[in-house]
Write a protein that holds these residues in place. Structure first.
Motif, PDB file in Angstrom:
ATOM      1  N   PHE A   1       0.830  -1.196   0.000  1.00 65.41           N
ATOM      2  CA  PHE A   1       0.000   0.000   0.000  1.00 65.41           C
ATOM      3  C   PHE A   1       0.875   1.261   0.000  1.00 65.41           C
ATOM      4  O   PHE A   1       0.631   2.214  -0.753  1.00 65.41           O
ATOM      5  CB  PHE A   1      -0.922  -0.032   1.217  1.00 65.41           C
ATOM      6  CG  PHE A   1      -2.042   0.960   1.177  1.00 65.41           C
ATOM      7  CD1 PHE A   1      -2.576   1.410  -0.020  1.00 65.41           C
ATOM      8  CD2 PHE A   1      -2.576   1.438   2.363  1.00 65.41           C
ATOM      9  CE1 PHE A   1      -3.620   2.320  -0.046  1.00 65.41           C
ATOM     10  CE2 PHE A   1      -3.617   2.358   2.351  1.00 65.41           C
ATOM     11  CZ  PHE A   1      -4.140   2.802   1.147  1.00 65.41           C
ATOM     12  N   ALA A   2       1.920   1.262   0.824  1.00 63.79           N
ATOM     13  CA  ALA A   2       2.834   2.413   0.894  1.00 63.79           C
ATOM     14  C   ALA A   2       3.526   2.635  -0.445  1.00 63.79           C
ATOM     15  O   ALA A   2       3.667   3.783  -0.903  1.00 63.79           O
ATOM     16  CB  ALA A   2       3.873   2.180   1.990  1.00 63.79           C
ATOM     17  N   THR A   3       3.945   1.561  -1.085  1.00 65.16           N
ATOM     18  CA  THR A   3       4.629   1.669  -2.379  1.00 65.16           C
ATOM     19  C   THR A   3       3.719   2.275  -3.437  1.00 65.16           C
ATOM     20  O   THR A   3       4.130   3.163  -4.206  1.00 65.16           O
ATOM     21  CB  THR A   3       5.118   0.284  -2.837  1.00 65.16           C
ATOM     22  OG1 THR A   3       6.002  -0.263  -1.846  1.00 65.16           O
ATOM     23  CG2 THR A   3       5.852   0.373  -4.162  1.00 65.16           C
ATOM     24  N   LEU A   4       2.463   1.839  -3.474  1.00 68.56           N
ATOM     25  CA  LEU A   4       1.521   2.328  -4.481  1.00 68.56           C
ATOM     26  C   LEU A   4       1.133   3.785  -4.229  1.00 68.56           C
ATOM     27  O   LEU A   4       1.030   4.576  -5.173  1.00 68.56           O
ATOM     28  CB  LEU A   4       0.273   1.438  -4.484  1.00 68.56           C
ATOM     29  CG  LEU A   4       0.503  -0.002  -4.972  1.00 68.56           C
ATOM     30  CD1 LEU A   4      -0.730  -0.853  -4.726  1.00 68.56           C
ATOM     31  CD2 LEU A   4       0.887  -0.019  -6.448  1.00 68.56           C
ATOM     32  N   ILE A   5       0.932   4.135  -2.964  1.00 68.24           N
ATOM     33  CA  ILE A   5       0.613   5.537  -2.638  1.00 68.24           C
ATOM     34  C   ILE A   5       1.802   6.429  -2.970  1.00 68.24           C
ATOM     35  O   ILE A   5       1.652   7.527  -3.524  1.00 68.24           O
ATOM     36  CB  ILE A   5       0.239   5.673  -1.147  1.00 68.24           C
ATOM     37  CG1 ILE A   5      -1.078   4.945  -0.855  1.00 68.24           C
ATOM     38  CG2 ILE A   5       0.135   7.146  -0.749  1.00 68.24           C
ATOM     39  CD1 ILE A   5      -2.290   5.552  -1.508  1.00 68.24           C
ATOM     40  N   GLY A   6       3.013   5.949  -2.662  1.00 70.37           N
ATOM     41  CA  GLY A   6       4.221   6.706  -2.983  1.00 70.37           C
ATOM     42  C   GLY A   6       4.412   6.885  -4.481  1.00 70.37           C
ATOM     43  O   GLY A   6       5.025   7.869  -4.924  1.00 70.37           O
ATOM     44  N   ALA A   7       3.895   5.942  -5.275  1.00 67.19           N
ATOM     45  CA  ALA A   7       4.011   6.034  -6.728  1.00 67.19           C
ATOM     46  C   ALA A   7       2.977   6.984  -7.341  1.00 67.19           C
ATOM     47  O   ALA A   7       2.988   7.216  -8.554  1.00 67.19           O
ATOM     48  CB  ALA A   7       3.852   4.645  -7.351  1.00 67.19           C
ATOM     49  N   GLY A   8       2.081   7.502  -6.484  1.00 67.71           N
ATOM     50  CA  GLY A   8       1.123   8.501  -6.968  1.00 67.71           C
ATOM     51  C   GLY A   8      -0.255   7.982  -7.298  1.00 67.71           C
ATOM     52  O   GLY A   8      -1.086   8.736  -7.821  1.00 67.71           O
ATOM     53  N   LEU A   9      -0.546   6.702  -7.007  1.00 66.17           N
ATOM     54  CA  LEU A   9      -1.880   6.173  -7.291  1.00 66.17           C
ATOM     55  C   LEU A   9      -2.901   6.776  -6.332  1.00 66.17           C
ATOM     56  O   LEU A   9      -2.606   6.978  -5.141  1.00 66.17           O
ATOM     57  CB  LEU A   9      -1.901   4.654  -7.147  1.00 66.17           C
ATOM     58  CG  LEU A   9      -1.693   3.841  -8.431  1.00 66.17           C
ATOM     59  CD1 LEU A   9      -0.240   3.959  -8.891  1.00 66.17           C
ATOM     60  CD2 LEU A   9      -2.040   2.368  -8.186  1.00 66.17           C
ATOM     61  N   PRO A  10      -4.118   7.060  -6.816  1.00 65.73           N
ATOM     62  CA  PRO A  10      -5.186   7.506  -5.913  1.00 65.73           C
ATOM     63  C   PRO A  10      -5.485   6.421  -4.877  1.00 65.73           C
ATOM     64  O   PRO A  10      -5.223   5.228  -5.101  1.00 65.73           O
ATOM     65  CB  PRO A  10      -6.378   7.713  -6.854  1.00 65.73           C
ATOM     66  CG  PRO A  10      -5.769   7.892  -8.211  1.00 65.73           C
ATOM     67  CD  PRO A  10      -4.539   7.053  -8.219  1.00 65.73           C
ATOM     68  N   LEU A  11      -6.046   6.843  -3.750  1.00 63.16           N
ATOM     69  CA  LEU A  11      -6.273   5.935  -2.619  1.00 63.16           C
ATOM     70  C   LEU A  11      -7.093   4.712  -3.014  1.00 63.16           C
ATOM     71  O   LEU A  11      -6.716   3.568  -2.728  1.00 63.16           O
ATOM     72  CB  LEU A  11      -6.977   6.714  -1.497  1.00 63.16           C
ATOM     73  CG  LEU A  11      -7.044   6.055  -0.122  1.00 63.16           C
ATOM     74  CD1 LEU A  11      -5.657   5.719   0.392  1.00 63.16           C
ATOM     75  CD2 LEU A  11      -7.762   6.967   0.862  1.00 63.16           C
ATOM     76  N   SER A  12      -8.196   4.928  -3.714  1.00 57.67           N
ATOM     77  CA  SER A  12      -9.070   3.806  -4.089  1.00 57.67           C
ATOM     78  C   SER A  12      -8.359   2.846  -5.038  1.00 57.67           C
ATOM     79  O   SER A  12      -8.468   1.622  -4.891  1.00 57.67           O
ATOM     80  CB  SER A  12     -10.350   4.332  -4.747  1.00 57.67           C
ATOM     81  OG  SER A  12     -11.092   5.103  -3.837  1.00 57.67           O
TER      82      SER A  12
END
Length: 336
Positions: free
Chosen positions: A29-40
């Motif tokens: 989850f941290a990796t994806l949020i750090g990559a700029g993906l929206p929360l959903s």
């Protein structure tokens, strides 16, 4: 009704979220949020990559709440068995500051360290239990196989058994012919201990025992002090207030005695004392924690100094676990 209860229990066990499941979720989850993906989108992607059934159910419910307009903190708060107060506080701080990816990375790091430390503690505790089991097995073998032969030898020589040998023979006879009595006693003792350790008195007794048992006192003191310092560092570095950090860290101890001592220190801080003074004099707070807190107060880098204290205790814990294993397994160690 009994069948329904059993099915419910089995479903609960199958859907249980393990620490490994939570670590994997948080890291991805941290990796994806750090990559700029929206929360959903990030939650949906993690859900697609998750194989653990219990974690998948939780992520789906969190995703549904987020898509309905709730914050991630509120969505996670509905699952206290998975997301504790430390987790929620760091997520909330990350959401408010716009640094959710950093908060999640800190959470993943802390969860991995906690899991590694607990694995080492369990390893250190397992060795003496195995040794004790071997000793009991050898004693049972001697009582069943050797003692009757000694009795036969004395009978063949027409001599009276010595007092100690007579006691051993009586014990061997009881073990061979009344074994079910021993089995019932063992089952009752185990049942009582499980029940007792779930009571308030039992929980407190176990907390005190961990902090005072000679062989493992140092391990648990370093474990809890390192956990307190690390949790405080993570909370304060994300902007959580000092008093809130202390309250949340106290709950994270998983030891009622340490929790009460930290809560008492929190009251002193609330009354105006600095953290370093509030922690001094507590029976189970090791000296380095208030010392580093004092340096942090002077330098304005409290979270950094507490992190250094945590690192010291984590390193010492690793060394002490290794020493404990050597003492237990060595022929000249603590257990002969």
């Amino acid at each position: 009704i009994e069948a329904e209860d059993m099915n419910g229990w089995l479903a609960k066990m199958q859907n249980k979220v393990t620490p490994k499941d939570k670590i994997t979720f948080t890291r991805q989850f941290a990796t994806l949020i750090g990559a700029g993906l929206p929360l959903s989108n990030a939650l949906r992607t993690v859900n697609d990559q998750t194989n653990a059934k219990g974690m998948k159910i939780v992520i789906e419910e969190v995703l549904a709440d987020v898509e309905s307009g709730k914050s991630l903190t509120d969505a996670c708060e509905k699952h206290p068995e998975v997301f504790d107060r430390v987790y929620l506080a760091l997520v909330q701080a990350g959401e408010m500051s716009g640094t959710l990816d950093l908060s999640l990375k800190r959470l993943a790091d802390q969860q991995e360290k906690d899991a590694a430390v607990m694995a080492k503690i369990r390893g250190a505790l397992t060795s003496p239990l195995i040794t004790l089991a071997v000793i009991i097995a050898v004693m049972v073998f001697l009582m069943i196989e050797v003692v009757p032969q000694v009795e036969d030898l004395y009978i063949s020589l027409d001599k009276d058994l010595p007092a100690l040998t007579s006691v051993m023979v009586a014990g061997a006879n009881f073990l061979m012919h009344q074994w079910y009595v021993i089995l019932i006693m063992v089952v009752l003792i185990v049942w009582f201990m499980i029940w007792f350790l779930r009571t308030n008195v039992g929980i407190r007794w176990m907390a005190v025992f961990k902090l005072n048992v000679p062989m493992f006192k140092g391990l648990f003191l370093r474990l809890y002090n390192g956990r307190f310092a690390r949790t405080m560092q993570n909370l304060m570095s994300t902007g959580v207030a000092l008093l809130d950090s202390m309250q949340i860290s106290a709950e994270a101890m998983n030891n009622i005695v340490l929790q009460e001592q930290i809560e008492e220190a929190e009251k002193k801080v609330r009354a105006g004392k600095p953290l370093s003074e509030a922690l001094q004099g507590a029976d189970y707070i090791l000296p380095l924690v208030p010392q580093m807190a004092a340096i942090g107060e002077e330098s304005g880098k409290m979270d950094e100094m507490l992190g250094k204290a945590a690192k010291v205790y984590e390193d010492e814990l690793d060394e002490q676990v290794a020493v404990s294993k050597m003492e237990i397994t060595s022929p000249h160690g603590a257990i002969p």
